[in-house]
Design a protein around this motif. Structure first.
Motif, PDB file in Angstrom:
ATOM      1  N   ASP A   1      81.220 -75.769  -5.796  1.00 38.54           N
ATOM      2  CA  ASP A   1      82.427 -76.171  -5.052  1.00 38.54           C
ATOM      3  C   ASP A   1      83.561 -75.178  -5.287  1.00 38.54           C
ATOM      4  O   ASP A   1      84.295 -74.820  -4.352  1.00 38.54           O
ATOM      5  N   ALA A   2      83.718 -74.724  -6.527  1.00 39.35           N
ATOM      6  CA  ALA A   2      84.773 -73.766  -6.847  1.00 39.35           C
ATOM      7  C   ALA A   2      84.552 -72.456  -6.109  1.00 39.35           C
ATOM      8  O   ALA A   2      85.490 -71.863  -5.553  1.00 39.35           O
ATOM      9  N   ALA A   3      83.306 -71.985  -6.087  1.00 31.50           N
ATOM     10  CA  ALA A   3      82.998 -70.740  -5.381  1.00 31.50           C
ATOM     11  C   ALA A   3      83.261 -70.876  -3.891  1.00 31.50           C
ATOM     12  O   ALA A   3      83.791 -69.951  -3.241  1.00 31.50           O
ATOM     13  N   ILE A   4      82.909 -72.029  -3.326  1.00 29.64           N
ATOM     14  CA  ILE A   4      83.138 -72.265  -1.900  1.00 29.64           C
ATOM     15  C   ILE A   4      84.632 -72.250  -1.580  1.00 29.64           C
ATOM     16  O   ILE A   4      85.081 -71.599  -0.633  1.00 29.64           O
ATOM     17  N   HIS A   5      85.427 -72.973  -2.383  1.00 30.59           N
ATOM     18  CA  HIS A   5      86.860 -73.053  -2.128  1.00 30.59           C
ATOM     19  C   HIS A   5      87.549 -71.702  -2.282  1.00 30.59           C
ATOM     20  O   HIS A   5      88.510 -71.396  -1.573  1.00 30.59           O
ATOM     21  N   ALA A   6      87.039 -70.859  -3.192  1.00 31.52           N
ATOM     22  CA  ALA A   6      87.630 -69.530  -3.388  1.00 31.52           C
ATOM     23  C   ALA A   6      87.031 -68.495  -2.453  1.00 31.52           C
ATOM     24  O   ALA A   6      87.554 -67.382  -2.339  1.00 31.52           O
ATOM     25  N   GLY A   7      85.925 -68.854  -1.799  1.00 28.70           N
ATOM     26  CA  GLY A   7      85.281 -67.935  -0.874  1.00 28.70           C
ATOM     27  C   GLY A   7      84.645 -66.738  -1.551  1.00 28.70           C
ATOM     28  O   GLY A   7      84.639 -65.635  -1.004  1.00 28.70           O
ATOM     29  N   VAL A   8      84.073 -66.946  -2.747  1.00 27.52           N
ATOM     30  CA  VAL A   8      83.452 -65.839  -3.484  1.00 27.52           C
ATOM     31  C   VAL A   8      81.956 -66.111  -3.660  1.00 27.52           C
ATOM     32  O   VAL A   8      81.533 -67.266  -3.760  1.00 27.52           O
ATOM     33  N   PRO A   9      81.142 -65.070  -3.701  1.00 31.53           N
ATOM     34  CA  PRO A   9      79.705 -65.249  -3.942  1.00 31.53           C
ATOM     35  C   PRO A   9      79.441 -65.688  -5.375  1.00 31.53           C
ATOM     36  O   PRO A   9      80.278 -65.474  -6.260  1.00 31.53           O
ATOM     37  N   ILE A  10      78.251 -66.257  -5.591  1.00 26.99           N
ATOM     38  CA  ILE A  10      77.897 -66.723  -6.929  1.00 26.99           C
ATOM     39  C   ILE A  10      76.419 -66.481  -7.199  1.00 26.99           C
ATOM     40  O   ILE A  10      75.570 -66.715  -6.338  1.00 26.99           O
ATOM     41  N   VAL A  11      76.143 -65.973  -8.393  1.00 29.31           N
ATOM     42  CA  VAL A  11      74.777 -65.821  -8.888  1.00 29.31           C
ATOM     43  C   VAL A  11      74.501 -66.992  -9.825  1.00 29.31           C
ATOM     44  O   VAL A  11      75.225 -67.182 -10.801  1.00 29.31           O
ATOM     45  N   VAL A  12      73.483 -67.779  -9.529  1.00 26.36           N
ATOM     46  CA  VAL A  12      73.136 -68.941 -10.340  1.00 26.36           C
ATOM     47  C   VAL A  12      71.874 -68.622 -11.127  1.00 26.36           C
ATOM     48  O   VAL A  12      70.782 -68.539 -10.564  1.00 26.36           O
ATOM     49  N   GLY A  13      72.026 -68.452 -12.432  1.00 33.24           N
ATOM     50  CA  GLY A  13      70.895 -68.192 -13.307  1.00 33.24           C
ATOM     51  C   GLY A  13      70.569 -69.364 -14.208  1.00 33.24           C
ATOM     52  O   GLY A  13      69.704 -69.266 -15.068  1.00 33.24           O
ATOM     53  N   THR A  14      71.269 -70.484 -14.007  1.00 35.36           N
ATOM     54  CA  THR A  14      71.041 -71.688 -14.799  1.00 35.36           C
ATOM     55  C   THR A  14      69.623 -72.204 -14.579  1.00 35.36           C
ATOM     56  O   THR A  14      69.165 -72.304 -13.439  1.00 35.36           O
ATOM     57  N   THR A  15      68.919 -72.543 -15.660  1.00 38.25           N
ATOM     58  CA  THR A  15      67.557 -73.073 -15.540  1.00 38.25           C
ATOM     59  C   THR A  15      67.551 -74.579 -15.743  1.00 38.25           C
ATOM     60  O   THR A  15      68.575 -75.186 -16.053  1.00 38.25           O
ATOM     61  N   GLY A  16      66.386 -75.189 -15.543  1.00 38.04           N
ATOM     62  CA  GLY A  16      66.271 -76.634 -15.663  1.00 38.04           C
ATOM     63  C   GLY A  16      66.764 -77.370 -14.433  1.00 38.04           C
ATOM     64  O   GLY A  16      67.036 -78.575 -14.490  1.00 38.04           O
ATOM     65  N   LEU A  17      66.852 -76.679 -13.285  1.00 37.21           N
ATOM     66  CA  LEU A  17      67.331 -77.313 -12.055  1.00 37.21           C
ATOM     67  C   LEU A  17      66.280 -78.268 -11.492  1.00 37.21           C
ATOM     68  O   LEU A  17      65.076 -78.024 -11.584  1.00 37.21           O
ATOM     69  N   GLU A  18      66.761 -79.340 -10.894  1.00 38.28           N
ATOM     70  CA  GLU A  18      65.902 -80.306 -10.228  1.00 38.28           C
ATOM     71  C   GLU A  18      66.046 -80.154  -8.716  1.00 38.28           C
ATOM     72  O   GLU A  18      66.851 -79.342  -8.234  1.00 38.28           O
ATOM     73  N   GLU A  19      65.292 -80.932  -7.969  1.00 39.43           N
ATOM     74  CA  GLU A  19      65.286 -80.790  -6.509  1.00 39.43           C
ATOM     75  C   GLU A  19      66.674 -80.963  -5.913  1.00 39.43           C
ATOM     76  O   GLU A  19      67.071 -80.222  -5.005  1.00 39.43           O
ATOM     77  N   ARG A  20      67.441 -81.921  -6.433  1.00 38.63           N
ATOM     78  CA  ARG A  20      68.771 -82.159  -5.874  1.00 38.63           C
ATOM     79  C   ARG A  20      69.698 -80.957  -6.085  1.00 38.63           C
ATOM     80  O   ARG A  20      70.591 -80.711  -5.274  1.00 38.63           O
ATOM     81  N   HIS A  21      69.479 -80.204  -7.172  1.00 38.69           N
ATOM     82  CA  HIS A  21      70.297 -79.021  -7.400  1.00 38.69           C
ATOM     83  C   HIS A  21      70.015 -77.961  -6.340  1.00 38.69           C
ATOM     84  O   HIS A  21      70.923 -77.242  -5.906  1.00 38.69           O
ATOM     85  N   HIS A  22      68.768 -77.861  -5.930  1.00 39.49           N
ATOM     86  CA  HIS A  22      68.428 -76.895  -4.880  1.00 39.49           C
ATOM     87  C   HIS A  22      69.032 -77.311  -3.540  1.00 39.49           C
ATOM     88  O   HIS A  22      69.394 -76.463  -2.725  1.00 39.49           O
ATOM     89  N   TRP A  23      69.162 -78.617  -3.316  1.00 41.67           N
ATOM     90  CA  TRP A  23      69.869 -79.072  -2.124  1.00 41.67           C
ATOM     91  C   TRP A  23      71.329 -78.624  -2.167  1.00 41.67           C
ATOM     92  O   TRP A  23      71.897 -78.205  -1.142  1.00 41.67           O
ATOM     93  N   LEU A  24      71.936 -78.711  -3.342  1.00 44.78           N
ATOM     94  CA  LEU A  24      73.322 -78.276  -3.491  1.00 44.78           C
ATOM     95  C   LEU A  24      73.462 -76.777  -3.222  1.00 44.78           C
ATOM     96  O   LEU A  24      74.428 -76.342  -2.579  1.00 44.78           O
ATOM     97  N   VAL A  25      72.502 -75.985  -3.714  1.00 42.68           N
ATOM     98  CA  VAL A  25      72.529 -74.541  -3.462  1.00 42.68           C
ATOM     99  C   VAL A  25      72.388 -74.272  -1.969  1.00 42.68           C
ATOM    100  O   VAL A  25      73.108 -73.438  -1.401  1.00 42.68           O
ATOM    101  N   ASP A  26      71.474 -74.974  -1.309  1.00 43.00           N
ATOM    102  CA  ASP A  26      71.288 -74.800   0.135  1.00 43.00           C
ATOM    103  C   ASP A  26      72.583 -75.120   0.887  1.00 43.00           C
ATOM    104  O   ASP A  26      72.963 -74.401   1.824  1.00 43.00           O
ATOM    105  N   ALA A  27      73.250 -76.195   0.479  1.00 43.04           N
ATOM    106  CA  ALA A  27      74.494 -76.594   1.151  1.00 43.04           C
ATOM    107  C   ALA A  27      75.585 -75.550   0.939  1.00 43.04           C
ATOM    108  O   ALA A  27      76.336 -75.213   1.863  1.00 43.04           O
ATOM    109  N   ALA A  28      75.694 -75.015  -0.288  1.00 37.59           N
ATOM    110  CA  ALA A  28      76.712 -73.999  -0.571  1.00 37.59           C
ATOM    111  C   ALA A  28      76.441 -72.725   0.212  1.00 37.59           C
ATOM    112  O   ALA A  28      77.377 -72.039   0.660  1.00 37.59           O
ATOM    113  N   ALA A  29      75.170 -72.388   0.391  1.00 36.00           N
ATOM    114  CA  ALA A  29      74.798 -71.146   1.072  1.00 36.00           C
ATOM    115  C   ALA A  29      75.178 -71.144   2.545  1.00 36.00           C
ATOM    116  O   ALA A  29      75.146 -70.090   3.191  1.00 36.00           O
TER     117      ALA A  29
END
Length: 242
Positions: free
Chosen positions: A62-90
């Motif tokens: 959300d912070a990256a979206i509001h600032a309009g900056v790209p983001i590299v996500v290297g966090t592990t342990g993501l679940e399916e819902r987290h990938h939905w969030l990434v898709d929405a941000a993209a």
């Protein structure tokens, strides 16, 4: 020269990222950890690198979206819902999400996919990974990334084929499955091997990480590449033009 902000800067990976930013000649825009303000950091950065925790991902995106900056996500342990969030941000910003930022692992995944696509179904696939005693998730994000590569090579879905943590009387191996085994101990930065096993022969593709610096260098390479890209979801293979 880019201004790069780090989310999750207090840990060992955060320290390695800061060193990699300096070594690459970029400007360290600052970092935050639990309780920090990702929006303020995003507004002062050209790109964000997130190695925090799955629970913080939505807030960071959300912070990256509001600032309009790209983001590299290297966090592990993501679940399916987290990938939905990434898709929405993209939809709004460029996002590169990966289970491993190592350039060597990125190439390894490419080779695994190629091998799986060319070897027959009579070749069994087993993935073995080892990490330090403090790692909290298993299998590792990298092991899952390699499993996804193998499944894509075979034209199957990993969620249908994965077998994790065999124990007890499991019966004979089911053809076409992809097995995972996880080792934990010591200070291992990350070892991954993909075994292709057939009658009377074996092929093993491996990557050994000697320290976290390789992940930091790859993450900064990804951050450099992501700046100026249109909105969308990107992957590490694209950084290497694979």
């Amino acid at each position: 020269m880019a201004r790069i902000g780090i989310i999750g800067n207090a840990g060992r990976m955060g320290q390695a990222l800061e060193a990699a930013i300096m070594a690459a000649g970029h400007d360290y825009a600052g970092g935050i950890d639990k309780g920090g303000d990702p929006l303020a950091l995003a507004q002062d950065s050209d790109v964000l690198v997130d190695f925090s925790a799955p629970v913080a991902l939505e807030h960071n995106l959300d912070a990256a979206i509001h600032a309009g900056v790209p983001i590299v996500v290297g966090t592990t342990g993501l679940e399916e819902r987290h990938h939905w969030l990434v898709d929405a941000a993209a939809v709004s910003i460029p996002v590169l999400q990966t289970g491993n930022t190592s350039l060597g692992v990125t190439l390894l995944a490419h080779l695994v996919r190629e091998a799986a696509s060319r070897l027959g179904d009579d070749w069994d696939i087993e993935i073995v990974e080892a990490h330090h005693r403090m790692k909290v998730d298993a299998p590792s994000g990298t092991a899952l990334l390699l499993g996804e590569a193998a499944a894509r090579g075979r034209g199957t879905d990993l969620s249908d084929e994965a077998v994790r943590g065999r124990d007890g009387i499991t019966g004979a191996r089911v053809p076409g499955t992809i097995g995972f085994a996880s080792l934990r101990g010591g200070t291992v930065a990350g070892d991954h091997s993909v075994h292709f096993l057939a009658d009377n022969e074996r092929l093993t593709l491996s990557h050994l990480a000697e320290n976290r610096g390789i992940f930091a260098r790859g993450a900064i390479r990804a951050a450099e590449w992501l700046i100026g890209r249109p909105e969308g979801r990107y992957t590490m293979p694209e950084v290497l033009d694979l």
